[in-house]
Design a protein around this motif. Structure first.
Motif, PDB file in Angstrom:
ATOM      1  N   ALA A   6       0.870  -1.180   0.000  1.00 31.50           N
ATOM      2  CA  ALA A   6       0.000   0.000   0.000  1.00 31.50           C
ATOM      3  C   ALA A   6       0.905   1.227   0.000  1.00 31.50           C
ATOM      4  CB  ALA A   6      -0.912  -0.013   1.223  1.00 31.50           C
ATOM      5  N   THR A   7       0.338   2.387  -0.352  1.00 33.47           N
ATOM      6  CA  THR A   7       1.148   3.602  -0.413  1.00 33.47           C
ATOM      7  C   THR A   7       0.380   4.808   0.112  1.00 33.47           C
ATOM      8  OG1 THR A   7       0.432   4.279  -2.616  1.00 33.47           O
ATOM      9  CG2 THR A   7       2.309   2.789  -2.506  1.00 33.47           C
ATOM     10  N   GLY A   8       1.176   5.845   0.345  1.00 35.16           N
ATOM     11  CA  GLY A   8       0.607   7.156   0.596  1.00 35.16           C
ATOM     12  C   GLY A   8       0.432   7.850  -0.741  1.00 35.16           C
ATOM     13  N   GLU A   9       0.334   9.182  -0.704  1.00 34.00           N
ATOM     14  CA  GLU A   9       0.191   9.976  -1.923  1.00 34.00           C
ATOM     15  C   GLU A   9       1.354  10.943  -2.017  1.00 34.00           C
ATOM     16  OE1 GLU A   9      -2.733  13.456  -3.588  1.00 34.00           O
ATOM     17  OE2 GLU A   9      -3.661  11.796  -2.505  1.00 34.00           O
ATOM     18  N   PHE A  10       2.133  10.833  -3.064  1.00 30.50           N
ATOM     19  CA  PHE A  10       3.327  11.658  -3.204  1.00 30.50           C
ATOM     20  C   PHE A  10       2.968  13.145  -3.139  1.00 30.50           C
ATOM     21  CE2 PHE A  10       6.643  14.046  -5.146  1.00 30.50           C
ATOM     22  CZ  PHE A  10       7.790  13.408  -4.722  1.00 30.50           C
ATOM     23  N   GLY A  11       3.697  13.891  -2.323  1.00 35.00           N
ATOM     24  CA  GLY A  11       3.537  15.333  -2.247  1.00 35.00           C
ATOM     25  C   GLY A  11       2.338  15.826  -1.463  1.00 35.00           C
ATOM     26  N   ALA A  12       1.493  14.921  -1.008  1.00 36.26           N
ATOM     27  CA  ALA A  12       0.297  15.324  -0.272  1.00 36.26           C
ATOM     28  C   ALA A  12       0.632  15.568   1.197  1.00 36.26           C
ATOM     29  CB  ALA A  12      -0.782  14.247  -0.382  1.00 36.26           C
ATOM     30  N   ASN A  13      -0.225  16.331   1.856  1.00 35.23           N
ATOM     31  CA  ASN A  13      -0.136  16.460   3.297  1.00 35.23           C
ATOM     32  C   ASN A  13      -0.823  15.227   3.873  1.00 35.23           C
ATOM     33  OD1 ASN A  13       0.044  17.250   5.934  1.00 35.23           O
ATOM     34  ND2 ASN A  13      -1.544  18.817   5.787  1.00 35.23           N
ATOM     35  N   MET A  14      -0.008  14.277   4.322  1.00 40.68           N
ATOM     36  CA  MET A  14      -0.526  12.990   4.784  1.00 40.68           C
ATOM     37  C   MET A  14      -0.555  12.924   6.301  1.00 40.68           C
ATOM     38  SD  MET A  14       1.477  10.440   2.143  1.00 40.68           S
ATOM     39  CE  MET A  14       3.015  11.368   2.033  1.00 40.68           C
ATOM     40  N   GLN A  15      -1.561  12.269   6.830  1.00 41.15           N
ATOM     41  CA  GLN A  15      -1.611  11.947   8.241  1.00 41.15           C
ATOM     42  C   GLN A  15      -1.346  10.448   8.338  1.00 41.15           C
ATOM     43  OE1 GLN A  15      -4.228  14.115   6.897  1.00 41.15           O
ATOM     44  NE2 GLN A  15      -2.621  15.550   7.476  1.00 41.15           N
ATOM     45  N   VAL A  16      -0.212  10.120   8.926  1.00 38.76           N
ATOM     46  CA  VAL A  16       0.202   8.724   9.030  1.00 38.76           C
ATOM     47  C   VAL A  16      -0.019   8.266  10.463  1.00 38.76           C
ATOM     48  CG1 VAL A  16       2.099   7.086   8.752  1.00 38.76           C
ATOM     49  CG2 VAL A  16       1.942   9.085   7.243  1.00 38.76           C
ATOM     50  N   SER A  17      -0.732   7.166  10.608  1.00 41.38           N
ATOM     51  CA  SER A  17      -0.965   6.571  11.923  1.00 41.38           C
ATOM     52  C   SER A  17      -0.323   5.200  11.940  1.00 41.38           C
ATOM     53  CB  SER A  17      -2.461   6.409  12.190  1.00 41.38           C
ATOM     54  OG  SER A  17      -3.102   7.659  12.168  1.00 41.38           O
ATOM     55  N   ALA A  18       0.305   4.879  13.062  1.00 42.20           N
ATOM     56  CA  ALA A  18       0.939   3.565  13.171  1.00 42.20           C
ATOM     57  C   ALA A  18       1.012   3.138  14.619  1.00 42.20           C
ATOM     58  CB  ALA A  18       2.342   3.599  12.579  1.00 42.20           C
ATOM     59  N   ILE A  19       0.934   1.853  14.817  1.00 44.89           N
ATOM     60  CA  ILE A  19       1.235   1.270  16.111  1.00 44.89           C
ATOM     61  C   ILE A  19       2.526   0.494  15.914  1.00 44.89           C
ATOM     62  CG2 ILE A  19       0.507  -0.297  17.936  1.00 44.89           C
ATOM     63  CD1 ILE A  19      -2.393   0.385  17.188  1.00 44.89           C
ATOM     64  N   ASN A  20       3.600   1.077  16.435  1.00 46.91           N
ATOM     65  CA  ASN A  20       4.924   0.494  16.289  1.00 46.91           C
ATOM     66  C   ASN A  20       5.010  -0.727  17.192  1.00 46.91           C
ATOM     67  OD1 ASN A  20       7.783   0.020  16.328  1.00 46.91           O
ATOM     68  ND2 ASN A  20       8.078   2.142  15.690  1.00 46.91           N
ATOM     69  N   ASP A  21       5.454  -1.830  16.640  1.00 50.22           N
ATOM     70  CA  ASP A  21       5.536  -3.105  17.345  1.00 50.22           C
ATOM     71  C   ASP A  21       6.951  -3.308  17.849  1.00 50.22           C
ATOM     72  OD1 ASP A  21       5.014  -5.643  18.292  1.00 50.22           O
ATOM     73  OD2 ASP A  21       5.130  -6.589  16.315  1.00 50.22           O
ATOM     74  N   GLY A  22       7.151  -3.174  19.141  1.00 48.34           N
ATOM     75  CA  GLY A  22       8.476  -3.399  19.711  1.00 48.34           C
ATOM     76  C   GLY A  22       8.847  -2.367  20.766  1.00 48.34           C
ATOM     77  N   PRO A  23       9.174  -1.162  20.418  1.00 45.21           N
ATOM     78  CA  PRO A  23       9.279  -0.587  19.076  1.00 45.21           C
ATOM     79  C   PRO A  23      10.517  -1.092  18.339  1.00 45.21           C
ATOM     80  CG  PRO A  23      10.022   1.017  20.680  1.00 45.21           C
ATOM     81  CD  PRO A  23       9.555  -0.181  21.458  1.00 45.21           C
ATOM     82  N   ILE A  24      10.346  -1.321  17.061  1.00 47.84           N
ATOM     83  CA  ILE A  24      11.456  -1.738  16.204  1.00 47.84           C
ATOM     84  C   ILE A  24      11.486  -0.811  15.005  1.00 47.84           C
ATOM     85  CG2 ILE A  24      12.298  -3.559  14.684  1.00 47.84           C
ATOM     86  CD1 ILE A  24      11.478  -5.566  16.756  1.00 47.84           C
ATOM     87  N   ASN A  25      12.590  -0.060  14.877  1.00 49.98           N
ATOM     88  CA  ASN A  25      12.817   0.883  13.777  1.00 49.98           C
ATOM     89  C   ASN A  25      14.243   0.719  13.282  1.00 49.98           C
ATOM     90  OD1 ASN A  25      10.325   2.691  14.146  1.00 49.98           O
ATOM     91  ND2 ASN A  25      11.240   2.692  16.173  1.00 49.98           N
ATOM     92  N   PHE A  26      14.421   0.850  11.969  1.00 51.56           N
ATOM     93  CA  PHE A  26      15.764   0.797  11.387  1.00 51.56           C
ATOM     94  C   PHE A  26      15.880   1.863  10.303  1.00 51.56           C
ATOM     95  CE2 PHE A  26      15.111  -3.478  12.963  1.00 51.56           C
ATOM     96  CZ  PHE A  26      16.285  -3.712  13.650  1.00 51.56           C
ATOM     97  N   LEU A  27      17.082   2.420  10.190  1.00 54.35           N
ATOM     98  CA  LEU A  27      17.423   3.317   9.087  1.00 54.35           C
ATOM     99  C   LEU A  27      18.194   2.483   8.076  1.00 54.35           C
ATOM    100  CD1 LEU A  27      17.734   6.096   7.721  1.00 54.35           C
ATOM    101  CD2 LEU A  27      19.786   6.423   9.123  1.00 54.35           C
ATOM    102  N   LEU A  28      17.645   2.346   6.874  1.00 57.71           N
ATOM    103  CA  LEU A  28      18.318   1.592   5.812  1.00 57.71           C
ATOM    104  C   LEU A  28      18.815   2.575   4.778  1.00 57.71           C
ATOM    105  CD1 LEU A  28      15.776  -1.329   5.172  1.00 57.71           C
ATOM    106  CD2 LEU A  28      17.661  -1.229   6.809  1.00 57.71           C
ATOM    107  N   GLU A  29      20.017   2.343   4.264  1.00 60.00           N
ATOM    108  CA  GLU A  29      20.565   3.163   3.198  1.00 60.00           C
ATOM    109  C   GLU A  29      21.154   2.259   2.125  1.00 60.00           C
ATOM    110  OE1 GLU A  29      22.321   7.135   4.475  1.00 60.00           O
ATOM    111  OE2 GLU A  29      22.773   5.869   6.205  1.00 60.00           O
ATOM    112  N   VAL A  30      20.951   2.626   0.873  1.00 59.54           N
ATOM    113  CA  VAL A  30      21.556   1.911  -0.250  1.00 59.54           C
ATOM    114  C   VAL A  30      22.113   2.932  -1.216  1.00 59.54           C
ATOM    115  CG1 VAL A  30      20.072  -0.135  -0.074  1.00 59.54           C
ATOM    116  CG2 VAL A  30      19.367   1.745  -1.517  1.00 59.54           C
ATOM    117  N   GLU A  31      23.100   2.512  -1.958  1.00 65.15           N
ATOM    118  CA  GLU A  31      23.708   3.376  -2.985  1.00 65.15           C
ATOM    119  C   GLU A  31      23.609   2.704  -4.323  1.00 65.15           C
ATOM    120  OE1 GLU A  31      27.678   4.324  -1.796  1.00 65.15           O
ATOM    121  OE2 GLU A  31      27.009   5.234   0.068  1.00 65.15           O
TER     122      GLU A  31
END
Length: 146
Positions: free
Chosen positions: A121-146
């Protein structure tokens, strides 16, 4: 290209009061696109997100990916991830891809993700979005690729 991924029990994106994307158990991924990013970079990032092992196995070790647990993937564009925040008290957005280029590349990223996995699923590019989430853990990661 950067992504902040969150393991969630549910997440949704609303624009103008209407839910346009939602998932249950899975990954909420905020995607930041930089000047040097390409479709090749986007494919690497999607592949990494889909195979990143952030879900527990029977021994409660983080050893399963979103596909193995049948979770959803919610992709949300977020240019602010590319901000240079090293100096001062105001973010510098110069490293971010221009909006017109980023919109096209984000659309290609989403198309690729949907060819690799059905629960996207996706949001809408460039829109003012309201994102709701229930973080499980919490578990978050910053991923980077080149």
């Amino acid at each position: 290209m950067r992504a902040v991924i969150q393991r969630v029990t549910q997440a949704s994106v609303c624009v103008d009061g209407k839910t346009i994307g939602q998932i249950e158990h899975g990954i909420l991924a905020y995607i930041g696109l930089g000047h040097d990013d390409s479709l090749e970079t986007a494919k690497k990032l999607v592949d990494k997100i889909l195979t990143y092992r952030i879900f527990a196995n029977a021994e409660d070790k983080l050893d399963k990916n979103v596909q193995e647990v049948g979770g959803g993937l919610l992709l949300v564009s977020q240019f602010t991830l590319m901000a240079n925040t090293r100096k001062g008290r105001r973010p510098d957005f110069a490293p971010a891809m221009s909006p017109s280029e980023a919109e096209a590349l984000f659309a290609e990223l989403v198309t690729y993700a949907k060819t690799q996995y059905t629960q996207v699923a996706t949001g809408e590019f460039g829109a003012n979005m309201q994102v709701s989430a229930i973080n499980d853990g919490p578990i978050n990661f910053l991923l980077e690729v080149e």
